[in-house]
Design a protein around this motif. Structure first.
Motif, PDB file in Angstrom:
ATOM      1  N   GLU A 206      12.541  29.676  34.280  1.00  0.00           N
ATOM      2  CA  GLU A 206      13.668  29.559  33.353  1.00  0.00           C
ATOM      3  C   GLU A 206      14.275  30.928  33.047  1.00  0.00           C
ATOM      4  OE1 GLU A 206      12.917  25.683  30.673  1.00  0.00           O
ATOM      5  OE2 GLU A 206      11.392  27.237  30.410  1.00  0.00           O
ATOM      6  N   GLY A 209      16.062  32.183  36.033  1.00  0.00           N
ATOM      7  CA  GLY A 209      17.226  31.330  36.223  1.00  0.00           C
ATOM      8  C   GLY A 209      18.357  31.717  35.288  1.00  0.00           C
ATOM      9  N   MET A 210      18.022  31.978  34.021  1.00  0.00           N
ATOM     10  CA  MET A 210      19.045  32.410  33.065  1.00  0.00           C
ATOM     11  C   MET A 210      19.553  33.811  33.384  1.00  0.00           C
ATOM     12  SD  MET A 210      17.749  30.824  29.416  1.00  0.00           S
ATOM     13  CE  MET A 210      16.055  31.401  29.539  1.00  0.00           C
ATOM     14  N   CYS A 222      21.115  28.323  25.740  1.00  0.00           N
ATOM     15  CA  CYS A 222      20.319  27.501  26.648  1.00  0.00           C
ATOM     16  C   CYS A 222      19.010  27.095  25.976  1.00  0.00           C
ATOM     17  CB  CYS A 222      20.033  28.272  27.934  1.00  0.00           C
ATOM     18  SG  CYS A 222      19.237  27.296  29.229  1.00  0.00           S
ATOM     19  N   VAL A 224      15.198  25.867  26.321  1.00  0.00           N
ATOM     20  CA  VAL A 224      14.185  26.032  27.360  1.00  0.00           C
ATOM     21  C   VAL A 224      12.796  25.648  26.855  1.00  0.00           C
ATOM     22  CG1 VAL A 224      15.498  27.901  28.439  1.00  0.00           C
ATOM     23  CG2 VAL A 224      13.732  28.453  26.767  1.00  0.00           C
ATOM     24  N   THR A 322      20.905  23.818  29.533  1.00  0.00           N
ATOM     25  CA  THR A 322      19.456  23.686  29.570  1.00  0.00           C
ATOM     26  C   THR A 322      19.003  23.886  31.013  1.00  0.00           C
ATOM     27  OG1 THR A 322      17.571  22.337  28.868  1.00  0.00           O
ATOM     28  CG2 THR A 322      19.401  21.172  29.936  1.00  0.00           C
ATOM     29  N   THR A 323      17.694  23.838  31.219  1.00  0.00           N
ATOM     30  CA  THR A 323      17.125  24.010  32.552  1.00  0.00           C
ATOM     31  C   THR A 323      16.573  22.678  33.039  1.00  0.00           C
ATOM     32  OG1 THR A 323      14.894  24.510  31.733  1.00  0.00           O
ATOM     33  CG2 THR A 323      16.447  26.358  31.933  1.00  0.00           C
ATOM     34  N   ARG A 342      16.750  16.577  39.461  1.00  0.00           N
ATOM     35  CA  ARG A 342      17.829  17.531  39.735  1.00  0.00           C
ATOM     36  C   ARG A 342      18.869  16.920  40.673  1.00  0.00           C
ATOM     37  NH1 ARG A 342      19.015  21.082  43.587  1.00  0.00           N
ATOM     38  NH2 ARG A 342      20.001  23.063  43.026  1.00  0.00           N
ATOM     39  N   LEU A 357      21.568  26.375  36.112  1.00  0.00           N
ATOM     40  CA  LEU A 357      21.425  25.679  34.832  1.00  0.00           C
ATOM     41  C   LEU A 357      22.226  24.382  34.824  1.00  0.00           C
ATOM     42  CD1 LEU A 357      21.793  28.704  32.363  1.00  0.00           C
ATOM     43  CD2 LEU A 357      19.713  27.834  33.472  1.00  0.00           C
TER      44      LEU A 357
END
Length: 365
Positions: A206, A209-210, A222, A224, A322-323, A342, A357
């Protein structure tokens, strides 16, 4: 020319190290990345970090250090993202094995430095929790970073401490970190994420990713982790700061306490005494709870209905993104279903995918 990058935490710090290598040293550089095999329970259901004994197919680099090639495999039931990273990225991933405490990691680092004679050594932490004292109420995972910091401070070689995306791990707020950060070394751009773009499509980290999302211009808040922590996506997100490594050690009570440890259990004991907990205990408790949960089915209609409820509640909290890892936990799915979730969401609402994201509002606030 060889460079050595030490990824301070488990999981995505190794991906961030690959981004750093390309950004600072060029696409042709092929740094050795010294990293834990320590993934979240969605990937590895066995609590704690994996060691050399948990893999087959490792390649011996030194007496104490092995590389994790694409052909390596974690021994079931353990899991690891490192073999796939080795398959998709051009770097050598040297396994940081903490089971002999700080003394063991220090020995591994010294052997690597002797073998590689690197042009530079960078210690990279995404988020900045390596700068924690240990008593902060928002701190969740101090052990991994403190262990590596303690080892790096005992190696007879110049090591530069870098913090990327301060505050992005959801542990120490950016406002608490500002006065601790040194000069800006680099600000990641969208181009800097290209070298790891395929990895970000599947890797569950996460914080990294951010980091990549903010480098691509994503802004908002976001949500997480399983606890639903809100993390601000700001212009500070893609920035890399240098921090004085001795100052970091002076501040980090846990790192100072574990300097002479020879076993991971000793490190855990110190973490419980100083921080009030061990993050591996948290993983043990969560793994036990997960083992008792009945398997769930990924019913697209039911999932999309639950997602609508989550979006409504999240918007009321001011959340814009969000993730997929957080959504997997919110929707009570297991790690194997994260990929299917996903795919379902991207196929059904492609306009909400701001890689890597998931956007849950019409526009970031």
């Amino acid at each position: 020319m060889t460079r050595l990058i030490v990824a301070a935490g488990g999981g995505g710090d190794a991906v961030a190290a690959a981004m750093l290598d390309a950004a600072l040293y060029g696409d042709e550089d092929r740094a050795v990345i010294f990293t834990y095999a320590w993934d979240r329970l969605l990937i590895d259901p066995v609590p704690g970090p994996r060691g050399a004994r948990d893999f087959t197919g490792l390649e011996q680099l030194t007496l104490s250090v092995s590389a994790v090639p694409a052909e390596a495999r974690p021994i079931a039931p353990a899991g690891s993202t490192l073999p796939r990273l080795a398959a998709e990225l051009p770097h050598t991933f040297a396994l940081l094995d903490p089971h002999q405490g700080v003394e063991g990691v220090t020995r591994q680092l010294e052997e690597l430095v002797s073998l590689l004679e690197p042009e530079s050594i960078d210690l990279l932490d995404v988020g900045g929790d390596i700068l924690a004292r240990g008593d902060e109420p928002t701190l969740k995972s101090p052990l991994a970073d403190a262990l590596v910091l303690a080892a790096c401070c005992q190696v007879n070689a110049p090591i530069r401490l870098l913090v990327a995306g301060p505050g992005l791990d959801g542990e120490l707020p950016l406002d608490d970190l500002r006065d601790l950060l040194g000069p800006v070394v680099h600000t990641f751009t969208a181009k800097d994420t290209e070298s790891v773009s395929s990895v970000l499509e599947w890797h569950p980290s996460e914080a990294t990713g951010m980091l990549a999302a903010t480098a691509r211009g994503v802004r908002g808040t976001c949500e997480v982790r399983d606890a639903g922590l809100p993390v601000a996506l700001t212009d500070e997100g893609p920035v890399i700061h240098e921090v004085d490594i001795d100052d970091a050690l002076s501040r980090n009570q846990l790192a100072r306490a574990i300097m002479t440890t020879i076993d991971l259990s000793e490190v855990e004991t110190h973490s419980r005494e100083i921080c009030g907990y061990s993050e591996i205990d948290y993983e043990r408790n969560k793994a036990a709870w997960l083992s008792e949960q009945p398997p769930s089915e990924l019913d697209p209609e039911a999932i999309l209905s639950k997602l609508d409820n989550f979006k409504t509640e999240a918007r009321s909290r001011g959340i814009t993104h969000t993730t997929f890892r957080h959504l997997t936990e919110v929707l009570n799915l297991n790690g194997h279903q994260r990929k299917d979730l996903r795919t379902l969401l991207i196929n059904s609402h492609p306009e909400q995918y701001e890689a890597p994201l998931w956007r849950i509002t019409t526009r970031p606030e």
